[in-house]
Design a protein around this motif. Structure first.
Motif, short mmCIF file in Angstrom:
data_model
loop_
_atom_site.label_atom_id
_atom_site.label_comp_id
_atom_site.label_asym_id
_atom_site.label_seq_id
_atom_site.Cartn_x
_atom_site.Cartn_y
_atom_site.Cartn_z
N GLY A 294 1.05 -0.95 0.07
CA GLY A 294 0.40 -0.17 0.05
C GLY A 294 0.98 1.02 -0.07
N PRO A 295 0.25 2.59 -0.41
CA PRO A 295 0.83 3.50 0.20
C PRO A 295 2.26 3.60 1.12
CG PRO A 295 -1.69 4.07 0.69
CD PRO A 295 -1.51 2.74 0.36
N CYS A 296 2.03 2.81 1.95
CA CYS A 296 3.47 2.95 3.37
C CYS A 296 4.67 2.38 3.30
CB CYS A 296 2.30 2.79 4.57
SG CYS A 296 2.72 1.60 5.28
N GLN A 297 4.22 1.69 1.86
CA GLN A 297 5.34 0.35 1.05
C GLN A 297 5.76 0.00 2.57
OE1 GLN A 297 6.75 -0.45 -2.72
NE2 GLN A 297 4.41 0.14 -2.00
N GLY A 298 4.90 -0.89 3.97
CA GLY A 298 5.91 -1.32 4.12
C GLY A 298 6.49 -0.51 5.99
N ARG A 299 6.17 0.81 6.05
CA ARG A 299 6.95 1.09 6.96
C ARG A 299 5.92 1.31 8.43
NH1 ARG A 299 7.22 4.34 3.27
NH2 ARG A 299 8.58 5.72 2.49
N MET A 300 4.27 0.81 7.90
CA MET A 300 3.49 0.36 9.33
C MET A 300 3.38 -0.74 9.62
SD MET A 300 3.06 3.11 10.60
CE MET A 300 2.47 2.75 12.30
N CYS A 301 4.24 -1.55 9.16
CA CYS A 301 3.96 -3.24 8.85
C CYS A 301 5.34 -4.41 8.96
CB CYS A 301 2.85 -3.58 8.16
SG CYS A 301 3.50 -3.73 6.64
N ALA A 302 6.19 -3.88 8.02
CA ALA A 302 7.19 -5.02 7.35
C ALA A 302 8.18 -5.10 8.83
CB ALA A 302 8.28 -3.63 6.42
N LYS A 303 8.48 -4.07 10.41
CA LYS A 303 8.49 -4.66 11.25
C LYS A 303 7.81 -5.74 12.13
CE LYS A 303 11.75 -6.02 13.98
NZ LYS A 303 11.06 -6.51 14.26
N SER A 304 6.23 -5.71 11.89
CA SER A 304 5.49 -6.51 12.67
C SER A 304 5.47 -7.77 11.85
CB SER A 304 3.96 -5.44 12.92
OG SER A 304 3.78 -4.61 13.61
N LEU A 305 5.43 -7.82 10.89
CA LEU A 305 5.79 -9.14 9.84
C LEU A 305 6.75 -10.10 10.30
CD1 LEU A 305 4.23 -10.84 7.06
CD2 LEU A 305 5.41 -9.22 5.98
N GLN A 306 7.77 -9.63 10.46
CA GLN A 306 8.99 -10.20 10.83
C GLN A 306 8.65 -10.80 12.13
OE1 GLN A 306 12.21 -8.04 12.50
NE2 GLN A 306 13.78 -9.33 11.41
N SER A 307 8.50 -9.86 12.36
CA SER A 307 8.14 -10.59 14.62
C SER A 307 7.07 -11.75 14.86
CB SER A 307 7.73 -9.64 14.78
OG SER A 307 9.03 -8.62 15.23
N ILE A 308 5.85 -11.05 13.63
CA ILE A 308 4.70 -12.61 13.45
C ILE A 308 5.03 -14.01 13.02
CG2 ILE A 308 2.93 -12.94 13.08
CD1 ILE A 308 1.92 -10.77 13.23
#
Ligand SMILES: Cc1cc2nc3c(=O)[nH]c(=O)nc-3n(C[C@H](O)[C@H](O)[C@H](O)COP(=O)(O)OP(=O)(O)OC[C@H]3O[C@@H](n4cnc5c(N)ncnc54)[C@H](O)[C@@H]3O)c2cc1C
Length: 440
Positions: A392-406
């Protein structure tokens, strides 16, 4: 004359520009904000000139940026505000958009000093209005003098919430309480690091003063909180959590904080090495070819360290050396090591309930990520192309780190082995009109 382009006008970018000008280089500095200063010194120039109440409330850690800002503004570098880097290829061609339209630029060397962002803290209800990051609230205070609606509760811990609570008090406000997630309590065991204590004595005495101020104002402190959720129909209304017993507290604003992490997206899209640093539980960027990284982007180091690393990056880019700045930087590193050990991240993403939204842009929740990880394995690119997470528009700024942890927890893989998903330009939003108007 060598031409240097710097992206980011925080302490690292400003200091790199001053140093490069000292060596006679032609310097262009781009920043997507209206004023130089980066995060710590956001809006310092206008605050100092026009908002005395806010200026005096922010205290010496903010005022300390004045001499650096003044030196930057008078060093002869060309500063282009409100201008975002949206593409950087590994040949060193930069694509930018701002008040002068959409354009490209080239340089003999580029310094990326894109700084830090807050580590996202996905808890149920975190996308409700009246919930934001402590850093975001502090930027609001620096840029507009605004303290959000009370009662204000902070979920998290670390130096930034303590500083913010102190600054809010000086604005006549109050942090009603702190909810410290289980695992994010201050680790006193970290203070056996004598080298770190000596290196950061000044910071530690300031931190202690903020802590005493907090106690004096009788802010509530709930430690070892579990099952944290924010509840509300239209906006945040209650904070619910357990600490052995159940709590449900009426709130006006909830501020989340789980430390800061390098803002790696432009560096990653340019194909620079992005190693994972377990001690900071974060990715950072490394220099390659004629693209040099500086400041928090190279690993969280703080404002003084960022300025020193900017100075060193400019020297390296221009083929100069200065061991003096390196020795000072090592001192900042020693203190950072202590802080990293004292305030471990809360790691709430890894244990987020399945319904918690992780990717806000594409509305992907933790349960969908867990299911994809079980079916497809830990490769973030396979998960991305299946769920659209990070597209999406943020290109993972809000989710990439959480994705890695999960994914690490779900598949029993070390976070170290889960890379960042592939990033593609444009790294910030750009309209078709802006793209069509591209000037070479
Ligand atoms: C929200 C927030 C608040 C903070 N507040 C404090 C504080 O009060 N006290 C403290 O000690 N530390 C604070 N920190 C930490 C501190 O900011 C850093 O340690 C230090 O400022 C790092 O300096 P820097 O120059 O590396 O980056 P930053 O100060 O982060 O500056 C980076 C600059 O690059 C710009 N940028 C990023 N991407 C692009 C792009 N694509 N195009 C153009 N420009 C771009 C950003 O807008 C920013 O102005 C804060 C961090 C954050 C994230």
């Amino acid at each position: 004359m060598a031409k240097l382009v710097i992206i980011g006008a925080g302490p690292a970018g400003m200091s790199a520009a001053i140093e490069a000008r000292r060596h006679g280089a032609e310097v262009q500095v781009y920043d997507n904000r209206p004023e130089p200063g980066g995060n710590i010194y956001a809006a310092l120039g206008s605050c100092r000139a026009h908002r005395q109440d806010v200026w005096s409330a922010l205290g010496s850690s903010y005022e300390d940026g004045g001499p650096l800002l003044d030196a930057f503004l008078s060093c002869g570098a060309v500063f282009r505000p409100r201008t975002s880097l949206w593409h950087l290829d590994n040949d060193g061609i930069l694509a930018l958009k701002g008040p002068e339209g959409t354009r490209t630029d080239t340089a003999d060397a580029i310094i990326l000093a894109t700084g830090a962002q807050e580590r996202p803290m996905p808890v149920p209800g975190c996308t409700l209005p009246r919930v934001m990051g402590v850093g975001a609230a502090q930027i609001l205070l620096k840029t507009s003098g605004v303290v959000p609606n009370g009662p204000i509760f902070i979920v998290g811990s670390g130096p930034l919430p303590l500083l913010y609570a102190w600054q809010v008090a000086r604005m006549g406000g109050r942090i009603a309480g702190f909810v410290v997630p289980n695992g994010a309590n201050l680790r006193l065991s970290a203070f056996v690091d004598i080298q770190g204590i000596l290196a950061g004595w000044g910071y530690l005495t300031k931190g202690l003063a903020y802590q005493v101020d907090l106690l004096r104002r009788r802010s509530l402190i709930y430690r070892n909180a579990r099952d944290i959720e924010i509840i509300g129909e239209i906006h945040a209304e209650y904070l619910r959590f357990t600490t052995g017993k159940q709590h449900k507290i009426k709130v006006g604003t909830v501020l989340l904080h789980d430390g800061v992490i390098p803002s790696i997206h432009p560096a990653a899209a340019a194909g620079l090495p992005i190693p994972y640093t377990p001690a900071q539980d974060a990715w950072r960027a490394e220099s390659a070819g004629n693209i040099h990284v500086a400041g928090d982007l190279a690993g969280i180091i703080g404002a003084k360290g960022a300025a020193l690393s900017g100075q060193i990056a400019a020297q390296t880019a221009l083929g100069q050396t200065n061991s003096n700045a390196s020795a000072k930087l090592n001192k900042e590193r020693a203190f950072r090591r202590l802080m990293d050990a004292a305030y471990p991240p809360a790691q709430l993403a890894a244990i987020a309930p399945n319904t918690t939204e992780i990717c806000r842009c594409e509305m992907v929740n933790a349960g969908a990520i867990r299911q994809a990880a079980t079916e497809l394995g830990p490769d973030p690119n396979r998960i991305k192309s299946t769920l659209r997470i990070g597209m999406g528009p943020c290109q993972g700024r809000m989710c990439a780190k959480s994705l890695q942890s999960i994914v690490a927890r779900e598949t029993g893989t070390s976070p170290d082995d889960i890379g960042l998903h592939r990033l593609r330009s444009p790294i910030t939003t750009i309209t078709l009109g802006e793209l069509a108007g591209l000037k070479e």
